[in-house]
Design a protein around this motif. Structure first.
Motif, short mmCIF file in Angstrom:
data_model
loop_
_atom_site.label_atom_id
_atom_site.label_comp_id
_atom_site.label_asym_id
_atom_site.label_seq_id
_atom_site.Cartn_x
_atom_site.Cartn_y
_atom_site.Cartn_z
N LYS A 1 -9.97 -10.69 -8.98
CA LYS A 1 -9.01 -9.58 -9.02
C LYS A 1 -7.83 -9.87 -8.12
O LYS A 1 -7.97 -10.47 -7.06
N SER A 2 -6.66 -9.40 -8.55
CA SER A 2 -5.46 -9.58 -7.75
C SER A 2 -4.93 -8.25 -7.21
O SER A 2 -4.26 -8.23 -6.16
N LEU A 3 -5.24 -7.15 -7.89
CA LEU A 3 -4.76 -5.85 -7.45
C LEU A 3 -5.81 -5.16 -6.57
O LEU A 3 -7.00 -5.44 -6.65
N CYS A 4 -5.32 -4.26 -5.74
CA CYS A 4 -6.20 -3.43 -4.89
C CYS A 4 -7.07 -4.26 -3.95
O CYS A 4 -8.22 -3.91 -3.69
N GLN A 5 -6.53 -5.33 -3.43
CA GLN A 5 -7.28 -6.21 -2.53
C GLN A 5 -6.78 -6.13 -1.08
O GLN A 5 -7.42 -6.68 -0.18
N LYS A 6 -5.68 -5.45 -0.84
CA LYS A 6 -5.09 -5.42 0.49
C LYS A 6 -5.68 -4.29 1.33
O LYS A 6 -6.27 -3.35 0.82
N SER A 7 -5.49 -4.42 2.64
CA SER A 7 -5.83 -3.31 3.53
C SER A 7 -4.71 -2.28 3.48
O SER A 7 -3.58 -2.59 3.09
N GLY A 8 -5.03 -1.04 3.85
CA GLY A 8 -4.02 0.00 3.87
C GLY A 8 -4.48 1.29 3.21
O GLY A 8 -5.68 1.55 3.09
N ALA A 9 -3.51 2.08 2.80
CA ALA A 9 -3.80 3.39 2.22
C ALA A 9 -4.12 3.28 0.73
O ALA A 9 -3.46 2.55 -0.01
N TYR A 10 -5.13 4.02 0.32
CA TYR A 10 -5.49 4.16 -1.09
C TYR A 10 -5.63 5.66 -1.38
O TYR A 10 -5.94 6.45 -0.49
N TYR A 11 -5.39 6.03 -2.64
CA TYR A 11 -5.36 7.44 -2.99
C TYR A 11 -6.38 7.75 -4.09
O TYR A 11 -6.48 7.03 -5.08
N VAL A 12 -7.14 8.82 -3.86
CA VAL A 12 -8.15 9.29 -4.80
C VAL A 12 -7.59 10.52 -5.51
O VAL A 12 -7.27 11.52 -4.85
N SER A 13 -7.46 10.44 -6.83
CA SER A 13 -6.95 11.56 -7.61
C SER A 13 -8.08 12.17 -8.43
O SER A 13 -8.86 11.45 -9.06
#
Length: 431
Positions: free
Chosen positions: A149-161
């Protein structure tokens, strides 16, 4: 760490104050009667949190902490996660419509996760199905670290909808639903393992487990799920009621479950589609599989589809129910009897049997490079096995059950009460 006590003690005719769900559970077991339909039992100490209409205002969800929120009939609500670049994260959202509300076939709850750039990490929708009977259902969102996978691999903020699956609301009540949210993190493995799902496993449908049944009343929520091990278990269930159970399943073990609904003695006639719904959720409260059992007043049964042995590499499978069997721990069985059953066959209670088979010897799992949050959620401990064998109604941290004693002297009652306390330490506690 919160401590939860479920105590029923009768001494000199006085009943001790107790947690409502555990008191009802213990009382139902002592009297031999089923719980009546009631509201969902949220985790003790669940924190109230308001979902934001904009991600800019989204409040933080801390892994391992249970939250209580609400979902309007239209529009989405948002929450925030702060994640590192090595752990997998899962967010389970349990939607709880009000008893007596109206839901459509396609209505349900949708959960999605995005990164700070708006890239989609996952989405999952769960609906009420043909029975159109309102009851607690759960969907999950995921941020997974994977080499392909290339997306959603970084540290930081993520959002749950979170939003309704049927935003137009046709055929559904415009009620606000209650929500229970629980975020879980899974650490990376210490060494690189398989990156493809196992290709061969026994997918034949096993014969339902035979033998005499034992009574084991279910709980009213995930946090009050009644432990079960392999065996034939009996409970009473009423129309509109939802009961929760948990089964420890270790690495390499395979779970098979058949649900039976006994014949009615009401003399009523008719047919209820998907009258009994049995859903399976994994230790992160992610949906795995379910089965609906139609009912015409005669004995009926249905089995969960064949599921693979628990394996860390199952997460790479294309089929969702295989991918959900990705970690060891407590798997949740959630049984719901449709409200429509009462129209033809009365208020019950109806006799339900769960035939639970756990096959295969436990084996070692992956070596994790760190701890999960909550701690130990992706493992099966000796305490879990003991709780499942004894059927102790355990909460998130500690459950204490005192059997009611009547008709004996004060001193004897106290001694017996002290002697029958069963304490099981639980590791999936809320902060």
């Amino acid at each position: 760490m919160a401590v939860r006590l479920g105590v029923v003690a009768v001494v000199l005719g006085t009943t001790a104050a107790v947690a409502p769900g555990q008191a009802a559970l213990a009382a139902s077991e002592a009297s031999g009667t089923a719980l009546t339909p009631s509201s969902y039992a949220f985790a003790d100490g669940a924190r109230s949190i308001e979902g934001a209409r904009s991600t800019a205002d989204a409040l933080l969800l801390k892994p391992g902490t249970a939250y209580k929120s609400s979902l309007p009939s239209s529009g989405e609500v948002n929450y925030r996660l702060e994640l590192d670049a090595s752990s997998n994260a899962y967010v389970s959202v349990t939607a709880v419509p009000s008893p007596g509300s109206t839901v459509s076939v396609i209505d349900g709850v949708k959960v999605s996760v995005q990164d700070a750039e708006g890239n989609s990490c996952s989405d999952n929708t769960e609906s009420f199905g043909a029975a159109r009977s309102p009851h607690p259902i759960a969907a999950w969102g995921r941020r997974e670290i994977a080499p392909n996978k290339s997306l959603c691999q970084k540290s930081g903020a993520y959002y749950v909808s979170v939003e309704r699956a049927d935003p137009e609301g046709e055929g559904s009540s415009p009620d606000t639903w209650a929500l229970e949210l629980l975020a879980t993190t899974e650490p990376r493995t210490a060494s690189t393992g398989a990156t493809t799902a196992p290709e061969v496993w026994n997918s034949a449908t096993p014969q339902p487990l035979q033998g005499d049944s034992q009574r084991r009343p279910g709980g009213a929520g995930f946090s009050e799920a009644r432990p079960l091990d392999q065996g034939v278990w009996r409970d009473d269930i009423r129309p509109g009621q939802t009961l929760f159970y948990e089964v420890p399943v270790d690495w390499g073990q395979q779970l098979a479950v058949t649900a039976e609904l006994g014949s009615s003695d009401s003399g009523g006639t008719g047919y209820a589609a998907d009258a009994l719904d049995l859903a399976l959720y994994n230790p992160a409260r992610g949906p795995v599989a379910d089965v609906g059992v139609g009912y015409d007043g005669d004995q009926k049964s249905g089995s969960l589809p064949p599921l693979p042995p628990v394996d860390h590499a199952n997460r790479y499978a294309v089929i969702g129910q295989v991918g959900a069997m990705r970690f060891a721990g407590s798997y949740y069985l959630v049984a719901h009897l449709s409200e429509s059953v009462a129209d033809s066959f009365g208020d019950g209670p109806f006799k339900m049997t769960l035939r639970v088979r756990v096959s295969g010897e436990p084996r070692g799992g992956p070596a994790y490079a760190g701890e999960s949050e909550p701690t130990g959620v992706f493992e099966v401990s000796d305490q879990d096995r003991e709780a499942a064998a004894e059927g102790v109604a355990a909460g998130d941290d500690t459950a204490m059950r005192v059997v009611a004693v009547g008709g004996i002297g004060t001193g004897s009652a106290l001694l017996v009460g002290l002697g029958v306390w069963t304490v099981v330490a639980r590791r999936r506690g809320t902060a």
